[in-house]
Scaffold this motif. Structure first.
Motif, PDB file in Angstrom:
ATOM      1  N   PHE B 264       0.791  -1.227   0.000  1.00  0.00           N
ATOM      2  CA  PHE B 264       0.000   0.000   0.000  1.00  0.00           C
ATOM      3  C   PHE B 264       0.825   1.280   0.000  1.00  0.00           C
ATOM      4  CE2 PHE B 264      -3.252  -2.927   1.610  1.00  0.00           C
ATOM      5  CZ  PHE B 264      -4.266  -2.608   0.725  1.00  0.00           C
ATOM      6  N   MET B 265       2.021   1.266   0.601  1.00  0.00           N
ATOM      7  CA  MET B 265       2.704   2.546   0.767  1.00  0.00           C
ATOM      8  C   MET B 265       3.835   2.781  -0.212  1.00  0.00           C
ATOM      9  SD  MET B 265       2.063   3.233   4.713  1.00  0.00           S
ATOM     10  CE  MET B 265       2.674   1.752   5.377  1.00  0.00           C
ATOM     11  N   ALA B 266       4.625   1.744  -0.496  1.00  0.00           N
ATOM     12  CA  ALA B 266       5.681   1.938  -1.484  1.00  0.00           C
ATOM     13  C   ALA B 266       5.078   2.143  -2.866  1.00  0.00           C
ATOM     14  CB  ALA B 266       6.620   0.738  -1.482  1.00  0.00           C
ATOM     15  N   THR B 267       3.859   1.639  -3.090  1.00  0.00           N
ATOM     16  CA  THR B 267       3.273   1.712  -4.422  1.00  0.00           C
ATOM     17  C   THR B 267       2.524   3.005  -4.696  1.00  0.00           C
ATOM     18  OG1 THR B 267       1.349   0.593  -3.543  1.00  0.00           O
ATOM     19  CG2 THR B 267       2.960  -0.772  -4.654  1.00  0.00           C
ATOM     20  N   ASP B 268       2.503   3.917  -3.721  1.00  0.00           N
ATOM     21  CA  ASP B 268       1.846   5.201  -3.919  1.00  0.00           C
ATOM     22  C   ASP B 268       2.326   5.827  -5.234  1.00  0.00           C
ATOM     23  OD1 ASP B 268       0.787   7.697  -3.766  1.00  0.00           O
ATOM     24  OD2 ASP B 268       2.066   8.383  -2.137  1.00  0.00           O
ATOM     25  N   MET B 269       1.384   6.131  -6.129  1.00  0.00           N
ATOM     26  CA  MET B 269       1.756   6.602  -7.471  1.00  0.00           C
ATOM     27  C   MET B 269       2.600   7.867  -7.452  1.00  0.00           C
ATOM     28  SD  MET B 269      -1.581   6.217  -9.774  1.00  0.00           S
ATOM     29  CE  MET B 269      -2.070   4.655 -10.428  1.00  0.00           C
ATOM     30  N   VAL B 270       2.287   8.742  -6.505  1.00  0.00           N
ATOM     31  CA  VAL B 270       2.958  10.042  -6.480  1.00  0.00           C
ATOM     32  C   VAL B 270       4.414   9.906  -6.068  1.00  0.00           C
ATOM     33  CG1 VAL B 270       2.896  12.343  -5.477  1.00  0.00           C
ATOM     34  CG2 VAL B 270       0.773  11.127  -5.911  1.00  0.00           C
ATOM     35  N   THR B 271       4.687   9.004  -5.128  1.00  0.00           N
ATOM     36  CA  THR B 271       6.018   8.974  -4.540  1.00  0.00           C
ATOM     37  C   THR B 271       6.833   7.768  -4.990  1.00  0.00           C
ATOM     38  OG1 THR B 271       5.107   7.864  -2.607  1.00  0.00           O
ATOM     39  CG2 THR B 271       5.310  10.247  -2.495  1.00  0.00           C
ATOM     40  N   SER B 272       6.452   7.147  -6.115  1.00  0.00           N
ATOM     41  CA  SER B 272       7.270   6.049  -6.628  1.00  0.00           C
ATOM     42  C   SER B 272       7.675   6.366  -8.067  1.00  0.00           C
ATOM     43  CB  SER B 272       6.491   4.732  -6.545  1.00  0.00           C
ATOM     44  OG  SER B 272       5.315   4.829  -7.296  1.00  0.00           O
ATOM     45  N   PRO B 273       8.732   5.703  -8.572  1.00  0.00           N
ATOM     46  CA  PRO B 273       9.212   6.020  -9.926  1.00  0.00           C
ATOM     47  C   PRO B 273       8.166   5.675 -10.986  1.00  0.00           C
ATOM     48  CG  PRO B 273      10.808   4.699  -8.735  1.00  0.00           C
ATOM     49  CD  PRO B 273       9.558   4.694  -7.928  1.00  0.00           C
ATOM     50  N   MET B 274       8.358   6.238 -12.182  1.00  0.00           N
ATOM     51  CA  MET B 274       7.354   6.077 -13.230  1.00  0.00           C
ATOM     52  C   MET B 274       7.560   4.825 -14.066  1.00  0.00           C
ATOM     53  SD  MET B 274       6.582   9.941 -14.484  1.00  0.00           S
ATOM     54  CE  MET B 274       8.185  10.665 -14.380  1.00  0.00           C
ATOM     55  N   SER B 275       8.831   4.506 -14.395  1.00  0.00           N
ATOM     56  CA  SER B 275       9.040   3.393 -15.331  1.00  0.00           C
ATOM     57  C   SER B 275       9.204   2.079 -14.580  1.00  0.00           C
ATOM     58  CB  SER B 275      10.290   3.659 -16.160  1.00  0.00           C
ATOM     59  OG  SER B 275      11.411   3.660 -15.322  1.00  0.00           O
ATOM     60  N   GLY B 276       9.041   0.983 -15.313  1.00  0.00           N
ATOM     61  CA  GLY B 276       9.118  -0.340 -14.721  1.00  0.00           C
ATOM     62  C   GLY B 276      10.446  -0.611 -14.033  1.00  0.00           C
TER      63      GLY B 276
END
Lengths: 194, 330
Positions: B264-276
């Motif tokens: 739930f927390m590392a996957t936050d869209m705002v605070t994680s990188p964009m590319s795979g």
């Protein structure tokens, strides 16, 4: 600029702590309580006033190329004097400020005023400038210390208002940055409106 | 310039919106919420409601009176922040500490950066870590969950988390084999019979929520998988090197907040990188730091610190692994 403006500019308009952002190391390091902030501010003021006076007296004797080392030597001697006086007469404050007393030597505020003001102005103006800036610095440190002490320890100048431990983060390093940031934001909001 | 030409209608609308994504995450959090109610009773409901309500209130107050911007609390992001914050604290936390946590999360970690989409650090984690540093005593007294559907008083007993038991046990010079007998079993940890924060006790509920988000394409597999796999591999190597000092990797994954953080927390869209690839490096960093902090750090749990530290390098990861731009060939 008259002498009154010269004196009062250090409090809000050119506050070293909240506007010029000079001397951040002691500002963030020692302001865990209002008393520490006040003590640090007054020690810095003493050094700043004396260094401004001495430098403006001998400004025509110092060769331009070595002026920074010359300023530093003067400031360092004054800091040593202040440090020894404090160790002798205020041992408890000396113990709580610790390493930050000798670090007054490298406080950008003192060198900054020497370079920007004392080396270009007369003795009397430099004295007023040093006193105003020093007291403005003291004011900033005391305010920051009060905020941190109030939130982190529920106390004002060592007097406990509420029993308990307080929000400890404000006594620790992150609290210094947070409190400073919010005070600066608050002052900027006021300045923008004014 | 062909790319700039937009063909005539009809266009396909993806039906995705910030609002929809956020409310999907809220739904995914519901199983975890249900288990926390079963385990901790009314306290779980009370704390979660207080956290959500104060997050919404602070966001509204700041937008209305400080920023004077249109109100955006209905996008659901503050609801998620509140829920995650509540899931990261012990169930007997005094309510006013929860309110301070919400104020830190919204008033320091989110709104000063510009609100949703601009915050560098995960607001719920910033709130949680500030509380942990500020109120170490209240934040580390864990009421034990009661067996499901029993009416025993909830806060009758307090105990340590499994990770806390390991840390103090090792400090007292006990052997890990001896400690493992006192620790909760794998089945207990899956179902939530261990001491811990509201939302981290039941691994199974978190996994269900994570699969739901994966299925709805709100998160991608990269971060949870690389996070958990790195933690597992690193912990297993340590365990193989000295079983008397280090617990097995599988145990590391099920205890504490690792699953909650990874899903739930590392996957936050705002605070994680964009590319795979950025996400995979991000997850590996989180997993590695978590185990390092758990094993050698001063705190028994390291998930929140690890994720926050990795949040700080996300801009660099985005630069090192830029997302593929649409229509551009190498």
């Amino acid at each position: 600029m008259n002498q009154l403006q010269n004196f009062t500019k250090g409090f809000i308009k050119e506050s070293p702590t909240f506007v010029l952002m000079l001397g951040m190391c002691p500002t963030l390091g020692v302001t865990t309580s209002a008393v520490n902030g006040l003590g640090m501010g007054l020690a810095t003021t003493a050094v700043l006033v004396l260094s401004n006076i001495i430098i403006s007296c001998i400004k025509s004797l110092i060769p331009d190329k070595v002026r920074i080392p010359a300023f530093i030597v003067i400031i360092a001697s004054l800091v040593t004097v202040v440090q020894m006086c404090m160790e002798a007469y205020l041992p408890s404050l000396y113990a709580s400020l610790g390493l930050f007393i000798p670090l007054i030597v490298v406080n950008c505020l003192i060198l900054g005023r020497a370079e920007a003001f004392a080396s270009k102005n007369g003795v009397w103006s430099s004295f007023v400038d040093g006193a105003g800036m020093g007291l403005g610095f003291t004011f900033g440190l005391t305010v920051l210390g009060m905020v941190r002490e109030l939130l982190g320890n529920y106390a004002v100048f060592g007097h406990k208002l509420v029993q308990g431990d307080g929000i400890l983060v404000f006594v620790l390093a992150p609290g210094a940055f947070l409190a400073l940031g919010f005070i600066v934001a608050f002052i900027n909001a006021i300045r923008k409106k004014a | 310039m062909d790319l700039l030409n937009v063909s005539g209608s009809p266009h396909v609308h993806s039906r995705e919106s910030v609002k929809k994504i956020m409310w999907t995450v809220v739904i995914a959090l519901l199983p975890t919420f249900a288990v926390s109610i079963l385990s901790f009773g009314f306290d779980a409901v009370k704390l979660t409601l207080i956290a959500v309500a104060s997050c919404l209130l602070f966001e509204w107050l700041i937008q209305k009176f400080l920023l004077k911007k249109p109100c955006s609390i209905s996008d659901g992001s503050a609801v998620i922040t509140g829920m995650l914050l509540a899931f990261n604290v012990p169930s007997n936390l005094p309510w006013w500490i929860m309110v301070i946590g919400a104020l830190v999360a919204i008033g320091i970690a989110k709104m000063p950066f510009g609100g949703l989409g601009n915050n560098l650090f995960n607001p719920a984690l910033v709130g949680r870590v500030s509380l942990l540093i500020s109120f170490p005593q209240q934040m580390t007294t864990w009421p034990m969950p009661r067996p499901w559907f029993s009416h025993a008083a909830v806060d009758a007993t307090t105990g340590a988390t499994p990770l806390g038991m390991i840390k103090t046990g090792l400090a007292q010079g006990k052997d890990m084999g001896e400690l493992m007998n006192q620790l909760p079993s794998y089945a207990q940890m899956l179902l939530g019979e261990q001491g811990g924060s509201l939302g981290e006790v039941a691994a199974i509920a978190i996994i269900i929520g994570g699969l739901f988000m994966l299925f709805r394409k709100v998160i991608s597999w990269h971060i949870p998988v690389s996070f958990i796999a790195t933690a597992f591999v690193f912990a297993t190597i340590l365990h193989a090197a000295n079983p008397a000092l280090y617990i097995p990797g599988s145990y590391h994954i099920l205890c504490g907040g690792l699953l909650l953080g990874a899903v739930f927390m590392a996957t936050d869209m705002v605070t994680s990188p964009m590319s795979g690839w950025g996400k995979i490096v991000f997850g590996c960093g989180c997993g590695l730091l978590t185990i390092i902090i758990r094993v050698w750090g001063a705190y028994p749990e390291g998930v929140s610190f690890a994720i926050l530290l990795m949040n700080a390098v996300v801009p660099l990861l985005n630069k090192a692994f830029p997302p593929k731009r649409f229509g551009v060939t190498k």
